[in-house]
Design a protein around this motif. Structure first.
Motif, short mmCIF file in Angstrom:
data_model
loop_
_atom_site.label_atom_id
_atom_site.label_comp_id
_atom_site.label_asym_id
_atom_site.label_seq_id
_atom_site.Cartn_x
_atom_site.Cartn_y
_atom_site.Cartn_z
N LEU A 106 5.37 0.81 -2.88
CA LEU A 106 5.63 0.19 -4.17
C LEU A 106 4.33 -0.22 -4.85
O LEU A 106 4.15 0.00 -6.06
CB LEU A 106 6.53 -1.03 -4.00
N GLN A 107 3.40 -0.80 -4.12
CA GLN A 107 2.12 -1.19 -4.71
C GLN A 107 1.34 0.02 -5.20
O GLN A 107 0.69 -0.03 -6.25
CB GLN A 107 1.31 -1.99 -3.69
N ALA A 108 1.39 1.11 -4.44
CA ALA A 108 0.72 2.33 -4.88
C ALA A 108 1.39 2.91 -6.11
O ALA A 108 0.72 3.44 -7.01
CB ALA A 108 0.70 3.35 -3.75
N ALA A 109 2.72 2.82 -6.18
CA ALA A 109 3.44 3.33 -7.36
C ALA A 109 3.06 2.54 -8.61
O ALA A 109 2.88 3.11 -9.69
CB ALA A 109 4.94 3.27 -7.12
N LEU A 141 12.75 1.19 -4.78
CA LEU A 141 11.55 0.45 -4.37
C LEU A 141 11.56 -0.97 -4.92
O LEU A 141 11.16 -1.92 -4.23
CB LEU A 141 10.29 1.18 -4.83
N LEU A 142 12.02 -1.12 -6.17
CA LEU A 142 12.05 -2.45 -6.78
C LEU A 142 13.17 -3.31 -6.22
O LEU A 142 13.06 -4.54 -6.16
CB LEU A 142 12.18 -2.32 -8.29
N ARG A 143 14.27 -2.69 -5.81
CA ARG A 143 15.40 -3.46 -5.30
C ARG A 143 15.25 -3.82 -3.82
O ARG A 143 15.75 -4.85 -3.37
CB ARG A 143 16.70 -2.67 -5.50
N ILE A 149 12.39 1.95 3.33
CA ILE A 149 12.36 2.35 1.92
C ILE A 149 10.96 2.21 1.34
O ILE A 149 10.49 3.07 0.60
CB ILE A 149 13.37 1.53 1.10
N ASN A 150 10.29 1.12 1.69
CA ASN A 150 8.96 0.82 1.15
C ASN A 150 7.96 0.77 2.29
O ASN A 150 7.54 -0.31 2.71
CB ASN A 150 9.01 -0.51 0.39
#
Length: 420
Positions: free
Chosen positions: A330-333, A373-375, A382-383
């Motif tokens: 998520l941080q990379a996205a 990823l946000l949820r 998932i992340n």
């Protein structure tokens, strides 16, 4: 008019057909359709399996299912003793335990002056074991003492060696340079572990050290050797590092580097060999910067999605692709500008991660949607955490693809419609 209507109908049918093909081919999931990724206890992927035979680690009975908490830092309360059973033992510490002055440490450079002792007056560096070596005298344990206490010990050593009489032995000690020290920090801090403070590499100090008696090999330790090898992987068994020396082997516990506890950091000699065993499972508590893990690593990113037409326009540069160790997908996205914008259009975006399993050296590919990823950022399946040299790519949502398809077909049909 009839021809124009026919062309418009053909245009609509082409859009629907192309969209269906796009949904089936262009946006289909990668080969790893089950979404499994290495490191999850009990999971099995296409190239790696964590079954019962891999749960117990070599030379121990450690169960990998609980290994994720092995190196986490402990938490303490200010209104509770650290260890109630040891409270009475440390109620009255010895006088040298907490000196009011700055205590001496290995690597400190001292100037020793002895009255009528020209052969002993010189500059000295405390050895790695904290001892002071003065000619004709036995090593003097100096670590933890103040300069005044060390001066008294030097006077006693001169008398015991029958070099001076008790009434004639006079020594003074002055610190010329305080060396760096390794300190364990644990508890309620953002990045617990062992840290190095008071680092100073002035050229004048280096030249003085060369002329002083003694030396301090700060970088001939196991921790420095592991750091020179780019650090440990998340599957390392840090509490069972093996040191081989001239046919002998010893197991060392280096987990204190991550926890802020004392570490068996043995000095190395030429020809030594260090082996870091693997637990066979991913330990998320080891995926953060420390003295034995990478501070950061490079990730290869591609974001050719709308509205950015290239990586440069998407703000993917040198600094955004060099992430701190412990970063997640998520941080990379977010760093790749794959997250944000219009929710209906951008939330269904897909993030594809290609990573090499460090245990099997096999490439694995997973796909996650921005929405998932946000949820579920707390779910490692998932992340997942990123590893050095991972590759990340962003793909547009169905709405963006349909819009671009319609735009492309319109560019082809428009010139034809102008002819009628």
């Amino acid at each position: 008019m009839l021809s124009s209507s026919i062309l418009k109908s053909v245009f609509l049918v082409s859009c629907l057909f192309t969209t269906a093909c796009t949904q089936h081919h262009a946006l289909r999931s990668p080969v790893d359709a089950d979404g499994e990724f290495y490191g999850q206890s009990g999971d099995s992927g296409h190239h790696v399996a964590h079954d019962g035979s891999q749960r117990h680690v070599f030379a121990s009975n450690l169960n990998c299912e609980d290994s994720g908490d092995n190196y986490r830092t402990a938490h303490f309360r200010a209104d509770h003793a650290l260890d109630p059973s040891q409270k009475s033992k440390f109620a009255t510490p010895p006088s040298y335990a907490f000196n009011r002055g700055i205590p001496l440490s290995p690597g400190d450079m001292l100037e020793v002056q002895i009255e009528n002792g020209e052969g002993f007056n010189n500059e000295y560096v405390l050895n790695p074991d904290g001892s002071l070596h003065i000619p004709l005298l036995l090593p003097i344990a100096s670590a933890g003492l103040t300069v005044q206490q060390l001066a008294e010990k030097i006077e006693m050593a001169l008398v015991r060696a029958e070099i001076f009489r008790p009434t004639a032995a006079r020594a003074s000690v002055r610190v010329k340079h305080w060396a760096p020290v390794n300190i364990g920090v644990s508890g309620a801090v953002f990045n617990p572990g062992r840290v190095t403070i008071n680092e100073n590499s002035q050229e004048s100090i280096v030249s003085e050290r060369l002329s002083a008696i003694g030396d301090f090999a700060a970088k001939r330790s196991i921790v420095e050797a592991i750091r020179a090898a780019s650090g440990i992987r998340p599957d390392a068994k840090l509490d069972q590092v093996i040191l081989l020396r001239r046919g002998w082997q010893v197991e060392l516990d280096l987990s204190g580097v991550m926890q802020g506890k004392p570490v068996q950091d043995v000095a190395l000699v030429d020809g030594d060999q260090i082996i870091v065993p693997t637990t066979g499972c991913f330990q998320s508590s080891l995926a953060r910067p420390s003295q034995v893990t990478p501070r950061g690593f490079r990730v290869f990113m591609s974001n050719l999605t709308q509205p950015a037409n290239d990586n440069s326009g998407a703000a993917i540069g040198r600094y955004s692709s060099n992430l701190p160790y412990g970063s997640t997908l998520l941080q990379a996205a977010v760093s790749a500008n794959c997250v944000g914008g219009t929710q209906f259009v951008n939330a269904p975006r897909k993030i594809v991660l290609s990573s090499k399993n460090p245990i099997t050296d096999q490439m694995q590919v997973i796909e996650r949607s921005v929405e998932s990823l946000l949820r579920f950022p707390h779910r490692e399946d998932i992340n997942p955490h990123l590893m050095p040299n991972d590759a990340i790519a962003c793909y547009d949502s169905d709405a963006s693809n349909l819009r671009d398809i319609a735009r492309s077909v319109s560019e082809i049909i428009s010139p034809i419609l102008l002819m009628f």
